[in-house]
Design an enzyme around this catalytic site. Structure first.
Site, PDB file in Angstrom:
ATOM      1  N   SER A 117       0.835  -1.197   0.000  1.00 50.56           N
ATOM      2  CA  SER A 117       0.000   0.000   0.000  1.00 50.56           C
ATOM      3  C   SER A 117       0.876   1.257   0.000  1.00 50.56           C
ATOM      4  O   SER A 117       1.758   1.397  -0.850  1.00 50.56           O
ATOM      5  CB  SER A 117      -0.963  -0.046   1.201  1.00 50.56           C
ATOM      6  OG  SER A 117      -1.966   0.942   1.082  1.00 50.56           O
ATOM      7  N   GLU A 212      -0.904  -3.131  -8.291  1.00 48.82           N
ATOM      8  CA  GLU A 212      -2.186  -3.444  -7.646  1.00 48.82           C
ATOM      9  C   GLU A 212      -2.781  -2.148  -7.157  1.00 48.82           C
ATOM     10  O   GLU A 212      -2.109  -1.120  -7.085  1.00 48.82           O
ATOM     11  CB  GLU A 212      -1.982  -4.420  -6.480  1.00 48.82           C
ATOM     12  CG  GLU A 212      -1.096  -3.890  -5.354  1.00 48.82           C
ATOM     13  CD  GLU A 212      -1.794  -2.985  -4.339  1.00 48.82           C
ATOM     14  OE1 GLU A 212      -3.023  -3.100  -4.168  1.00 48.82           O
ATOM     15  OE2 GLU A 212      -1.094  -2.161  -3.728  1.00 48.82           O
ATOM     16  N   HIS A 285      -4.503  -5.580  -1.961  1.00 50.96           N
ATOM     17  CA  HIS A 285      -5.294  -5.407  -0.743  1.00 50.96           C
ATOM     18  C   HIS A 285      -6.261  -6.576  -0.614  1.00 50.96           C
ATOM     19  O   HIS A 285      -7.482  -6.434  -0.655  1.00 50.96           O
ATOM     20  CB  HIS A 285      -6.030  -4.068  -0.787  1.00 50.96           C
ATOM     21  CG  HIS A 285      -5.120  -2.885  -0.625  1.00 50.96           C
ATOM     22  ND1 HIS A 285      -4.220  -2.501  -1.591  1.00 50.96           N
ATOM     23  CD2 HIS A 285      -4.987  -2.011   0.402  1.00 50.96           C
ATOM     24  CE1 HIS A 285      -3.564  -1.429  -1.169  1.00 50.96           C
ATOM     25  NE2 HIS A 285      -4.005  -1.117   0.032  1.00 50.96           N
TER      26      HIS A 285
END
Length: 316
Positions: A117, A212, A285
């Site tokens: 992230s 991602e 995630h």
């Protein structure tokens, strides 16, 4: 606090692990307690400092507090520095981080930094400034804060910690037959990668790019793909690996336009450049995620209906 894992007595001793909150504030402190218990059951000596639970607005402490915590982690005797969570905040610190300090801890003392992230920003900056290898993988609150962490996630992380991470594989039916390329594996969160284009903190890597994201509508994902193309980044890659893109909602206005539409558009743009776009990488995630060495030369091979990533020099 959950009861200790009954298998804890047989877990090998793995050394100190430090939990770090470099970005968003931890919203559920009890998840960190659960995570610490799980990590102890795996043989780690867990250090949870006061800063890990600090809060200043949406951040885990002020910019100065989080910067000090990052540098303190690098100076510590921790074998592993694991992010508690992502969120937002690391890009505010990129101009102030002592990259040589972190690189010394990683290269000379073999300290392993792991997360995903928002952590992508620090990973990219470290790779660009020093070539230091970090790991894209689980975080304490998100992954180990579950009552039962995902087995694949745990096993892949432990392989990286123990120095036995040599290869990973995943089902992929859109890889070209005969695919066999090798270069530096890099990337992470798509929004963070694109946000650093044009800055000194994006590696000039001709490599294998993995991506991602979460809570981004497919048209926004496509727009970021487009930014990578317009900046000439995507065309320089040997391959683009797509992890999981989750948390978005389609509407009637999309009229059939979805994530697959965005992926097919990217694939069409890169086809003339000979850059394959592979989907299905277990990373993002999501609960099941591989731990990937960020900045390591990696071989990407299709075998049957699977793609394998080989990491000959992934041992930290």
């Amino acid at each position: 606090m959950p009861a200790p894992d009954p298998s804890a007595h047989s877990a090998p001793l793995r050394g100190p692990l430090r939990l770090l909150s470099p970005a968003g504030a931890v919203q559920e402190p009890e998840r960190l307690e659960i995570a610490a218990a799980h990590l102890r059951s795996l043989g780690f000596r867990v250090h949870l400092g006061a800063q890990a639970l600090a809060r200043a607005q949406r951040f885990a402490g002020t910019d100065a507090q989080r910067l000090r915590a990052i540098h303190a982690a690098a100076r510590s005797r921790a074998d592993v520095v694991m992010m508690t969570r992502g969120g937002y905040g690391l890009t505010r610190l990129l101009q102030s981080i002592d990259y040589d300090l972190l690189a010394q801890a990683i290269k000379a003392r073999k300290q392993m930094w792991v997360g995903h992230s928002d952590f992508t920003a620090l990973q990219l900056a470290l790779l660009a400034k020093t070539g230091a290898v970090t790991f894209s993988g689980p975080m304490a609150s998100y992954d180990f804060g579950e009552k039962r962490p995902d087995d694949i996630t745990v096993d892949s992380f432990l392989d990286a910690v123990d120095g036995t991470l040599e290869a990973v594989g995943f089902a992929c039916d859109d890889a070209p037959r005969g695919l066999d390329v090798e270069d530096v594996l890099w990337g992470g969160n798509l929004a963070l990668v694109t946000s650093l284009i044009g800055t000194p903190y994006l590696p000039s890597a001709k490599g294998v790019l993995f991506l991602e994201d979460v809570n981004e509508h497919p048209y926004r994902i496509e727009r970021m793909f487009g930014q990578l193309l317009l900046a000439g980044v995507a065309q320089r890659q040997k391959a683009v690996l797509l992890g999981q893109f989750t948390g978005y909602k389609l509407s009637a206005h999309d009229a059939g336009y979805d994530l697959d539409s965005a992926v097919q558009w990217l694939r069409a743009q890169l086809k003339p450049h000979g850059v394959p776009v592979l989907s299905g990488l277990p990373f993002g995630h999501v609960r099941t995620k591989l731990t990937l060495p960020h900045g390591v030369r990696t071989r990407v091979v299709r075998d049957g209906q699977e793609v394998f990533l080989f990491f000959p020099h992934a041992h930290h």
